[in-house]
Design a protein around this motif. Sequence first.
Motif, PDB file in Angstrom:
ATOM      1  N   LEU A 222       0.771  -1.345  -0.046  1.00  0.00           N
ATOM      2  CA  LEU A 222      -0.055  -0.050  -0.132  1.00  0.00           C
ATOM      3  C   LEU A 222       0.975   1.173   0.018  1.00  0.00           C
ATOM      4  O   LEU A 222       2.023   1.328   0.341  1.00  0.00           O
ATOM      5  N   GLN A 228       4.638   5.870   8.353  1.00  0.00           N
ATOM      6  CA  GLN A 228       4.910   4.499   8.065  1.00  0.00           C
ATOM      7  C   GLN A 228       6.188   4.491   7.094  1.00  0.00           C
ATOM      8  O   GLN A 228       7.126   3.899   7.233  1.00  0.00           O
ATOM      9  N   GLY A 252      -4.398  -0.178  14.424  1.00  0.00           N
ATOM     10  CA  GLY A 252      -4.840   0.114  13.232  1.00  0.00           C
ATOM     11  C   GLY A 252      -3.964   1.236  12.282  1.00  0.00           C
ATOM     12  O   GLY A 252      -4.178   1.797  11.437  1.00  0.00           O
ATOM     13  N   GLY A 407      -5.512   4.015   6.665  1.00  0.00           N
ATOM     14  CA  GLY A 407      -6.800   3.466   5.946  1.00  0.00           C
ATOM     15  C   GLY A 407      -7.959   4.086   6.476  1.00  0.00           C
ATOM     16  O   GLY A 407      -7.950   5.304   6.492  1.00  0.00           O
TER      17      GLY A 407
HETATM   18  P1  ADP Z   1      -2.101  -2.527  12.741  1.00  0.00           P
HETATM   19  O1  ADP Z   1      -1.204  -3.871  12.513  1.00  0.00           O
HETATM   20  O2  ADP Z   1      -1.052  -1.392  13.274  1.00  0.00           O
HETATM   21  O3  ADP Z   1      -3.133  -2.562  13.625  1.00  0.00           O
HETATM   22  P2  ADP Z   1      -2.444  -2.803  10.059  1.00  0.00           P
HETATM   23  O4  ADP Z   1      -1.343  -2.898   9.423  1.00  0.00           O
HETATM   24  O5  ADP Z   1      -3.556  -4.083  10.207  1.00  0.00           O
HETATM   25  O6  ADP Z   1      -2.549  -2.113  11.405  1.00  0.00           O
HETATM   26  O7  ADP Z   1      -3.493  -1.654   9.266  1.00  0.00           O
HETATM   27  C1  ADP Z   1      -4.772  -1.501   9.429  1.00  0.00           C
HETATM   28  C2  ADP Z   1      -5.635  -1.236   8.313  1.00  0.00           C
HETATM   29  O8  ADP Z   1      -5.223  -0.031   7.628  1.00  0.00           O
HETATM   30  C3  ADP Z   1      -5.443  -2.651   7.228  1.00  0.00           C
HETATM   31  O9  ADP Z   1      -6.771  -2.602   6.891  1.00  0.00           O
HETATM   32  C4  ADP Z   1      -4.497  -2.143   6.105  1.00  0.00           C
HETATM   33  O10 ADP Z   1      -4.650  -2.613   5.044  1.00  0.00           O
HETATM   34  C5  ADP Z   1      -4.769  -0.486   6.288  1.00  0.00           C
HETATM   35  N1  ADP Z   1      -3.458   0.182   5.925  1.00  0.00           N
HETATM   36  C6  ADP Z   1      -2.373   0.218   6.535  1.00  0.00           C
HETATM   37  N2  ADP Z   1      -1.532   1.049   5.919  1.00  0.00           N
HETATM   38  C7  ADP Z   1      -2.109   1.530   4.862  1.00  0.00           C
HETATM   39  C8  ADP Z   1      -1.742   2.573   4.005  1.00  0.00           C
HETATM   40  N3  ADP Z   1      -0.816   3.302   3.866  1.00  0.00           N
HETATM   41  N4  ADP Z   1      -2.943   2.859   3.192  1.00  0.00           N
HETATM   42  C9  ADP Z   1      -3.817   2.454   3.263  1.00  0.00           C
HETATM   43  N5  ADP Z   1      -4.309   1.499   4.206  1.00  0.00           N
HETATM   44  C10 ADP Z   1      -3.613   0.868   5.069  1.00  0.00           C
END
Ligand code: ADP
Length: 754
Positions: A222, A228, A252, A407
Amino acid sequence: MVILAIAVPVPLRKTFYYTHTKPLALGVRVEVVFASRALVGVVVDCMDLLADIALEQHGEPSKFKPIGTVLDDVPIFSQSWLSLLHWLANYYQHPIGEVIQTALPNALRKAQSSQPIPISTIALVPSLAALNIQGNDITQTVPFINLKRAQRQFALACYVAAKTQDEDVDGVAKDEIKQHFSTSLINNLIRKEVLIESHQYLRSGCWHDQKGVEHFANISGLPANVEQSIAITGICAQLNQFGCFLIEGITGSGKTEVYLQVINKVLQQRQQVLILVPEIGLTPQTVSRFESRFGIQVGVLHSGLTDKERLTVWHQARLNHIGIVIGTRSAIFTPLPELGMIIIDEEHDDSFKQQDGLRYHARDLAIMLAQKQGIPIVLGTATPVLETLHRAMTGKFQHFKLEQRAGDAAVAPVHLIDICQQPLQFGLAPATLDVMQTHLSQGNQVLLFINRRGYAPAVVCSSCGHVEDCVACDKPMTYHKAQSRMVCHQCLAHVIAPHQCGACGATDLITQGIGTEQLEQGLGELFPQYSTIRIDSDSMRGKHTLSNTIEAINQRQHQILLGTQILAKGHHFSHVTCVVIMDVDGALFSADFRAPEKLAQLITQISGRAGRADKPGETFLQTTQPGHPLLQDLVNNGYGHFARFALHEREQATLPPFTYQVVLRAEDEIPQRAIQLLEFARHLLTNMKNISTLGPMPCLIEKKQTRHRYMLIIQSPYRDLRQKVLDAIIDDYAHYANKSRIRWSIDVDNIDFN
Ligand code: ADP
Ligand code: ZN
């Protein structure tokens, strides 16, 4: 002739000497006779018998027994792992033989070969494989199959054909086919020479030979947001060297996305990656997120596997046939010859600490491993433990923060609901019921957290006040209504639920307090128009139950989710907009100085399960202490602020992480005996500079399975000094303790006082 030093799985703090006709490589398993038992040991040293030093140290060689069978051609442990295991034994003050035993997969603790196990695979016989049997008239291609009677046979042949064609492989694992077809059917077609069976060792070749590294370079993740990107670039700039990174990111915020992108870089370097996750967090969804991103097989290790399944992953990892291993605590012992990075997800989780035998912390061992291998280690969590946060704040770890939800999610604010003087229904205050109703009528889901399984935590006689206790633990037993049982949650003993008081015989028994089972029943009465689902370890038995339930929740088949700890880990429920946390006040008054920290982690983790941008969530915490400073700080300022303040308090109180602790525990049916043993330890430690002791005093779990439990807390501001002191006293103490036959343990860097 040589003398071998063998680590034998016995609770003695040394290795034992045996002889052999020729030198053996260190790390090889051998069978030995020890105290007239046959045991599997590991060679940790090998000396030429004629060398002066061996003679000097060991005298007459004839006093050593010869070893039995040599079990491995190739050492099970590399040199660097052997030295890490020695470090483990020293640091946690645990016998080396048992440490090595812990590091072995179960199957190899027995005198079993470490040759890879052949896998039985099934393919169509070559003459049929050349034809496209799918869709053709089977009677033409396989004339001897009578179609009318053989639909299953045809289906099986088609299944094998489709699998081998689609996945472009030579055969399908028999175990996989057996999930769909019976063994007799498979064997039948082998007899008819439609199918052919072969026994292959594990697929040969490295994981990266199959697709080539360009495959990974072409995967795009993504588009990362600014926070990030900073983390990804920062970590990727420091591959191939030791470094510890903390990603402190709210739930999230896209931590997993950061892992995925840095892992990609490591895979492109043809290096393997190890990911440790909490016990409950390892769901098929977690695994498939990695598999689908990289398109390679991921090795999965958790407690639900059979010894054989575990061993297969162990072999695949060791032979470099898999590039990624995801597992729970003990996966840290997986041999990964090309290891390039370790990731610890949810680093705050207590399941990384083993609480019996070798009481190691997988996170801390992982850091040592990374240091030894010269590779980066990434810790991620929304709620770092204070030990980790302190290291990050003092520059020992590099610190990245993700404060925005990636997201489509928004952070759920936390509100307190004062339940003093409130008429509670099944533990729920009127204000709580109101907010639940509001969210439910808007078509959203509500999540209730309650940390008690069963129907009620106690059964009391309303005539005489007698409480039904576990006889072995002196603690109230929990009533499980569905099974008509009383269960002790401490020792798991259970009895049939009584109809009469055990003391006075009266029949008017009443329950006290609320557990998940009762709340489920209550919610059915309070909100009959909505479907309630209970998620606890009683209702979620069975392999796929939890993941199926989560799927059903995300498809909105239930509106009210009610559960225990399981809900606090990993899963995100995007239709949940209201989280209710019940009954956590106990932690505010615990004798454990970590209780507030753990409570803050729990509240934050549970709140993080909810919400999306278009449907932001909110969390309600029921409490009798709405003015409590901890709750106020957490509610108003969040975990990060709370944690930094808590660190300050720890410093004032000279508690960890500003000091280093060890807990000695002793248990005995006669309390005085346990106390005496700990007094002996205290005596050994008197007048030592910079070492203080506290106790002996009862553990927080005072009695379990008829044994009274006591502890002595040892504390020092210096880790090295603590270690030196332990080294100095452990032999005397162990000797005395073993002689007295009192159960005892040593817990270095303990995480609780249970
Ligand atoms: P965490 O591990 O911190 O709980 P995740 O990596 O599971 O977070 O991300 C949470 C949600 O956000 C997921 O659905 C993921 O696909 C989405 N997401 C993460 N990074 C991005 C991004 N850069 N752009 C859009 N969506 C993202
Ligand atoms: Zn009990």
